[in-house]
Design an enzyme around this catalytic site. Structure first.
Site, short mmCIF file in Angstrom:
data_model
loop_
_atom_site.label_atom_id
_atom_site.label_comp_id
_atom_site.label_asym_id
_atom_site.label_seq_id
_atom_site.Cartn_x
_atom_site.Cartn_y
_atom_site.Cartn_z
N ASP A 30 -12.23 10.95 -0.69
CA ASP A 30 -10.94 11.44 -1.18
C ASP A 30 -10.97 12.44 -2.33
OD1 ASP A 30 -10.65 9.31 0.54
OD2 ASP A 30 -9.13 8.27 -0.63
N TYR B 192 0.85 -1.19 0.00
CA TYR B 192 0.00 0.00 0.00
C TYR B 192 0.88 1.23 0.00
CZ TYR B 192 -3.29 3.62 1.11
OH TYR B 192 -4.02 4.77 1.06
N GLU C 167 -16.58 -2.03 -3.37
CA GLU C 167 -16.32 -0.77 -2.68
C GLU C 167 -17.35 0.28 -3.11
OE1 GLU C 167 -12.50 0.71 -3.84
OE2 GLU C 167 -12.35 2.09 -2.15
N GLN D 88 -14.93 -5.71 -0.14
CA GLN D 88 -14.63 -4.58 0.75
C GLN D 88 -15.31 -4.85 2.09
OE1 GLN D 88 -12.84 -1.95 -0.44
NE2 GLN D 88 -13.11 -0.43 1.20
C1 GLC Z 1 -10.72 4.95 0.25
C2 GLC Z 1 -11.94 5.73 0.70
C3 GLC Z 1 -11.91 5.92 2.20
C4 GLC Z 1 -11.78 4.56 2.89
C5 GLC Z 1 -10.57 3.79 2.34
C6 GLC Z 1 -10.50 2.35 2.86
O1 GLC Z 1 -9.57 5.69 0.48
O2 GLC Z 1 -12.04 6.95 0.04
O3 GLC Z 1 -13.07 6.57 2.64
O4 GLC Z 1 -11.67 4.72 4.25
O5 GLC Z 1 -10.62 3.73 0.96
O6 GLC Z 1 -11.66 1.66 2.53
#
Ligand code: GLC
Length: 445
Positions: free
Chosen positions: A181, A87, A418, A433
């Site tokens: 984001d 990541y 997601e 997710q």
């Molecule tokens: C993305 C989303 C965020 C979330 C993350 C992990 O960055 O925008 O809201 O917490 O993924 O799922």
């Protein structure tokens, strides 16, 4: 009920199986490949999904998150799993351990925060524990006693460090802090961020989601990473950030969630005989932030706005964030009705071409709408869950029920994506997710 795919029983079983698969021991990864660590608001939703399966395991999830709390009270947006790569930006890029005096000792974290939905998880854990015997109830209550001061510290940090002008609105220094984001809400604020030289990097997200059109652009990413460099220069010090960051916005959605979370925590505090002074403070913040949210709204439509502190301008984009006052409450009757009509009408859930009547992240009639692109249009099931839960809490049972059944219809494909394309209902982004499975488990629990 499902128009394709799995029955509710099958779906619940698959969701439970998914969370089990994403379980790393004491934390659940947000998603297996794309997000192999713990995210703050994901962890809260995951705990909500775990609570009907195992109160004990839900407690562990929040315990892990809270043990990464910073000394100033901040809950960081990522808690990195030990020894897991894959990541970016990872711990080395954030550099919190070396730079931030407030960073926790034992764990590696990012240096920013995320929306404060955790009080909901605490409440769900307590609720579920009441359906069990003494041992489970005792575990939930012992957790509350042990973590109560940390939860209050978290809220106090938000109220103090992130609302220095005390206007009832939370300031964010990175779009990631909003959890949304690349929402068009932040476009103008980001446009004013002049990215300096960013150390070289490779995006990991594009290795997992190969269709780049579903992810933020490289230009967006450069700015995201530039803000990290600015924060590092400020050594993640609260007082420095407000003076130095070139991105600073007051987020109305986070402010509304915070107001609601303060109220929930205050009620929990009353029910469990927590210190009066804490409960009083929580009620006070709930009210201050409710007023802060309402002060951004349009009198007739009730729609809320963010504020760009650097540009000195209001941000009015047609995104899911305009509904913040439905979360905090506080609008007058007429404006609230108008805002609910917008929520249910053709700009959002009632858009004639939507596959399911759930709120898209950005309105399909907005010029900023992109049906595939992350927070610029797709439907995020966890948002559907949040609104259905909020509506139930506000006494709008029928509305809550409708969101739940539409959300379940969408989820019945079993991909637990997601986010989803609003018109076709196709799953996008990461599959499996965790918070999508958690939403389904709460709905079906
Ligand atoms: C993305 C989303 C965020 C979330 C993350 C992990 O960055 O925008 O809201 O917490 O993924 O799922």
């Amino acid at each position: 009920m499902p128009d394709r795919g799995f029955t509710p029983t099958q779906l619940a079983a698959r969701a439970a199986y998914l969370l089990r698969g994403n379980d790393l021991g004491t934390m659940t990864s947000a998603a297996p490949r794309l997000y192999p660590h713990m995210w703050s608001w994901d962890a809260a939703f995951v705990a909500i999904g775990l609570a009907p399966l195992s109160v004990e395991r839900a407690v562990v999830e929040l315990d892990t998150l809270l043990s990464a709390q910073w000394r100033n009270g901040m809950i960081p947006h990522i808690v990195f799993a030990n020894g897991v790569d894959g990541y970016f930006p990872g711990p080395a890029r954030w550099g919190c351990r070396d730079l931030a005096a407030n960073a926790p000792l034992g764990m590696q974290t990012s240096g920013i925060t995320q929306p404060p939905v955790h009080a909901i998880a605490v409440q769900r854990i307590l609720d579920h524990s009441r359906r069990h015997g003494r041992t489970t109830r005792a575990i939930a209550e012992e957790f509350l006693d042990r973590r109560w001061p940390d939860l209050v510290r978290w809220h106090r940090w938000l109220a103090h460090a992130r609302d220095t002008s005390e206007n009832g609105r939370i300031t964010l220094f990175h779009g990631w802090e909003s959890g949304m984001d690349n929402s068009p809400r932040w476009d103008t604020a980001y446009a004013n961020v002049i990215a300096g030289a960013v150390p070289a990097y490779t995006r990991e997200d594009l290795a997992h989601v190969t269709d780049a059109a579903q992810r933020p652009t490289n230009r967006e990413y450069d700015r995201y990473l530039w803000l990290l460099e600015e924060m590092k220069t400020a050594r993640y010090e609260d007082t420095e950030l407000s003076a130095t960051m070139s991105f600073a916005v007051e987020d109305v959605f986070v402010s509304a969630v915070f107001s609601m979370a303060c109220e929930i925590l205050a009620i929990i505090g009353e029910d469990h005989s927590k210190p009066h002074s804490d409960v009083r403070e929580l009620h006070y913040w709930a009210e201050r932030f409710r007023k802060g949210v309402i002060s951004t709204t349009d009198q007739r439509s009730g729609a809320a706005r963010d504020y760009d502190l650097r540009g000195g301008t209001w941000i009015a984009t047609d995104t899911i964030a305009i509904f913040a006052p439905l979360i905090s409450g506080g609008l007058d009757r007429e404006a609230e009705r108008a805002l609910l009509r917008t929520f249910e009408g053709p700009k959002f859930c009632g858009h004639p071409d939507l596959r399911y009547a759930v709120p898209p992240s950005t309105s399909p009639v907005s010029k900023d709408f992109r049906p595939f692109e992350y927070w610029r249009g797709p439907i995020w099931p966890v948002m559907t869950w949040l609104f259905s839960w909020v509506f139930a809490r506000r006494g709008w049972a029928e509305r809550a029920h409708l969101l739940r059944s539409e959300g379940l219809r969408q989820a019945s494909d079993g991909s637990f994506a997601e986010y989803y394309e609003p018109f076709t209902g196709n799953p996008l982004g990461s599959m499996q997710q965790s918070w999508t499975a958690a939403a389904v488990l709460d709905w079906l629990g």
